[in-house]
Design an enzyme around this catalytic site. Structure first.
Site, PDB file in Angstrom:
ATOM      1  N   ARG A  74      -5.214  -3.024   3.540  1.00 36.52           N
ATOM      2  CA  ARG A  74      -4.373  -3.548   2.451  1.00 36.52           C
ATOM      3  C   ARG A  74      -2.883  -3.687   2.797  1.00 36.52           C
ATOM      4  O   ARG A  74      -2.094  -4.086   1.944  1.00 36.52           O
ATOM      5  CB  ARG A  74      -4.500  -2.721   1.179  1.00 36.52           C
ATOM      6  N   ASP A  75      -2.478  -3.357   4.031  1.00 35.64           N
ATOM      7  CA  ASP A  75      -1.058  -3.517   4.368  1.00 35.64           C
ATOM      8  C   ASP A  75      -0.909  -3.949   5.825  1.00 35.64           C
ATOM      9  O   ASP A  75      -0.146  -3.349   6.587  1.00 35.64           O
ATOM     10  CB  ASP A  75      -0.303  -2.212   4.104  1.00 35.64           C
ATOM     11  N   LEU A  76      -1.610  -5.009   6.191  1.00 39.61           N
ATOM     12  CA  LEU A  76      -1.528  -5.516   7.553  1.00 39.61           C
ATOM     13  C   LEU A  76      -0.267  -6.359   7.717  1.00 39.61           C
ATOM     14  O   LEU A  76      -0.028  -7.279   6.938  1.00 39.61           O
ATOM     15  CB  LEU A  76      -2.772  -6.353   7.878  1.00 39.61           C
ATOM     16  N   ASN A  95       2.965  -2.782  11.587  1.00 42.30           N
ATOM     17  CA  ASN A  95       1.898  -1.785  11.696  1.00 42.30           C
ATOM     18  C   ASN A  95       1.014  -1.993  12.921  1.00 42.30           C
ATOM     19  O   ASN A  95      -0.037  -1.376  13.033  1.00 42.30           O
ATOM     20  CB  ASN A  95       1.032  -1.798  10.433  1.00 42.30           C
TER      21      ASN A  95
END
Length: 641
Positions: free
Chosen positions: A203-205, A209
């Site tokens: 959910r936070d690509l 990261n």
């Protein structure tokens, strides 16, 4: 969070000095690790670079008043010697050059932020056995949690933290070549495939990261990850979390309801950014709600990679467009499908647009970039359609044309049956012959240009009919006699009340009868007949369009003659002989441009006198005297060998 020295600043991060001196825990010890310097700060905590604190480990079992003296003594030893003693004490190796990233939770125990931090740590540790996921070595949940770490009972005993491999990004994602970009994304896709198989959606690509190198990238930061099978969690229904630039449309609506296809969308956006040198498909507005509305809109197709580079590989573009499709069902349905297409691209295989780019998205692309073409094509098609309708409308409204089409269709069906030698269809039925004659008359009287195609089609069908039409009747067979009598009547153009009747021996002629058969063959015709009581029989073969050339076989009493008459000249007797009165008379006669051949009882008479012109159809006239019995009659467009 692990260090992100090249990451773009996020809106929820504060500025920090390059030396990390604004990190309050710098120099403190948590468990086995001393925090050397701060390297990052996020919404749920701070990240420090750390090393093993050997002095703390070696003095932990001593009383507090003895520790300062022991520290001074141990401080005199080299770091390698300290590491050896600490390893012996702990029972596992603690190498002196090891460096770690320690993420410290800034939320108070029991809060949602604290629970989310522990969830991230546990998920990351569970997934850390994959080579492209940052490994989590230890987790401490704080005062209210459990831990097997030797934690100092001092002021930091209630601080939650997790210990990870120290990893930095060793590449500039804005300067990757396309093969390098695909290599990084493929590796991260395998890590996400591993994550999805364990029921976790990231959910936070985003590029920040993705750490490590091009050859060995690492996925990190599961801070807002979601377990697929858990209906209860830390995200509220309707809550929007994530990074706008990489957020899928469904995540921009309700982050709680997303599945693995949301990660596929976000990874597709990152691939877009890596492969285009830092560009993004959407230019988001500064106002958050306006950005979310743009992401949710299905009509906002965004820029395609070719808008940034005209020579962008079309196969890779199709992969990106499928991954970033607005509807989840139009994307890849698993990371393994995306990996399969990336491997095909790396092998140089062609990636088809079918099944990867929806027609609606392609039309939106054309509308935004070539509006004149998009709007001009329907107009041009409309004009072509209007012209086509105007051209064909008179034909559609022409009832005579439809009538001709129907007649020609029926004629074609009959001709095809005759060409197949269908026993039930040797001739044109009388009503069809009448309709055909009427059609020929009408076509000759109407405008030739208007019905030229119909005339040409009629001529072609009539030519085929003459080449293939035949007559073969057996009037001695009880089973076939009735049907063959009907075929004979049609072919000989005899009315509904013929002057004959069927008998056991054949067709008994009750009064002198004349049968006329027209249009057989093209330059050749063969007639075979067998008759009882043939006295007075006369068989005449001429051209259908010109009766001046006649071949006549006549039976008069005991004598038979075969003659040929040309124009107005007297008949030329080709043969004269006697015929048996009491027996059946069977004769065959072939006429052509090559000559005449006759097969009479016990003799064969060939001549070289031409009887038909090249290509001319033949007309056969058979005069049958009263009392004669016709047993067989055959007319063929070719003769026997």
């Amino acid at each position: 969070m692990p260090p992100k020295p090249t990451a773009k600043p996020l809106g929820n991060r504060t500025d920090r000095r390059a030396d990390g001196s604004d990190y309050p825990l710098t120099g403190e010890t948590l468990g086995l690790w001393r925090l050397v310097k701060g390297i990052g700060r996020g919404g749920m905590g701070e990240v420090y670079e750390a090393e093993y604190d050997y002095l703390h480990v070696l003095t932990l079992s001593y009383a507090a008043d003895e520790r300062p003296r022991l520290r001074r003594e141990l401080h005199e030893l080299s770091r390698e010697e300290q590491a050896r003693l600490a390893s012996e004490m702990i029972g596992s190796p603690l190498p002196p050059d090891a460096r770690f990233a320690v993420k410290v939770c800034s939320a108070r125990a029991g809060t949602a932020g604290h629970r989310r931090f522990i969830q991230e740590a546990e998920l990351a540790k569970r997934l850390g056995d994959h080579p492209y996921v940052v490994t989590v070595h230890a987790i401490h949940a704080g005062l209210d949690g459990s831990s097997t770490l030797p934690i100092d009972g001092g002021k930091h005993r209630d601080v939650p933290f997790m210990v990870m491999d120290l990893a930095r990004r060793e590449y500039d994602h804005n300067k990757l070549s396309i093969p390098q970009a695909v290599q990084v994304i493929r590796a991260i896709a395998t890590a996400l495939d591993h994550s999805h198989k364990h029921g976790v959606v990231h959910r936070d690509l985003k590029p920040e990261n993705f750490l490590g190198s091009v050859d060995h990238p690492l996925l990190t930061d599961f801070g807002i990850a979601k377990e697929i099978d858990h209906t209860l969690g830390l995200t509220r229904t309707g809550q929007i979390i994530g990074t706008l630039d990489y957020m899928s449309p469904e995540q921009a609506t309700d982050a709680k309801s997303v599945d693995l296809r949301s990660d596929i969308y976000s990874l597709g956006v990152v691939l877009y950014e890596f492969a285009t040198g830092g560009q993004l498909p959407y230019v988001h507005l500064a106002e958050r709600e306006a950005c979310l509305a743009a992401i949710r809109s299905p009509s906002n197709s965004g820029k395609w990679p070719r808008d940034h580079a005209a020579d962008f590989p079309r196969s890779l573009e199709r992969i990106i467009l499928k991954a970033t499709a607005h509807r989840p069902e139009d994307r890849y349905q698993s990371m393994s499908e995306l990996i399969l297409d990336l491997d095909k691209f790396m092998r140089g295989e062609w990636i088809s647009p079918f099944g990867r780019i929806r027609l609606r998205r392609y039309l939106l692309f054309l509308r935004e970039r070539h509006p004149r073409v998009v709007y001009g094509i329907p107009v041009a098609l409309g004009l072509v359609l209007a012209a086509w309708i105007a051209f064909n409308l008179p034909a559609w409204l022409d009832t005579k044309r439809r009538e001709f089409d129907e007649r020609l269709h029926r004629l074609q069906t009959t001709v095809e049956a005759i060409e197949r030698r269908d026993p039930g269809q040797q001739q044109l039925p009388p009503e069809q012959r009448t309709s055909l004659a009427r059609m020929q008359t009408e076509l000759s009287s109407l405008a030739s240009d208007r019905y030229r195609q119909h005339q040409q089609r009629l001529d072609e069908l009539m030519s085929r009919l003459r080449r293939s039409r035949y007559l073969s009747v057996d009037l001695t067979s009880p089973r076939a006699a009735a049907h063959d009598q009907e075929q004979l009547r049609w072919a000989g153009r005899v009315g509904d009340s013929p002057d004959w009747t069927l008998s056991e021996q054949g067709l008994l002629i009750l009064g002198n009868s004349v049968l006329t058969f027209e249009g057989y063959g093209q330059g050749l015709a063969y007639v075979y007949l067998s008759v009882l009581n043939a006295d007075g029989l006369r068989l005449t073969i001429t051209e259908s369009s010109d009766q001046r050339h006649r071949t006549v076989l006549a039976v008069n009493g005991p004598e038979s003659t075969l003659s040929l008459q040309q124009d107005e000249q007297p008949p030329q007797i080709l043969w004269r002989g006697r015929s048996a009165q009491s027996r059946e008379l069977a004769i065959g006669l072939e006429v052509s441009e090559q000559g005449i051949r006759a097969w009479l009882p016990q003799m064969h008479i060939p001549t070289r006198d031409p009887a038909l012109r090249t290509g001319a159809p033949a007309q056969v006239v058979l005069n049958l005297p009263q009392g004669a019995v016709l047993r067989h009659l055959q007319i063929w467009p070719e003769g026997p060998e």
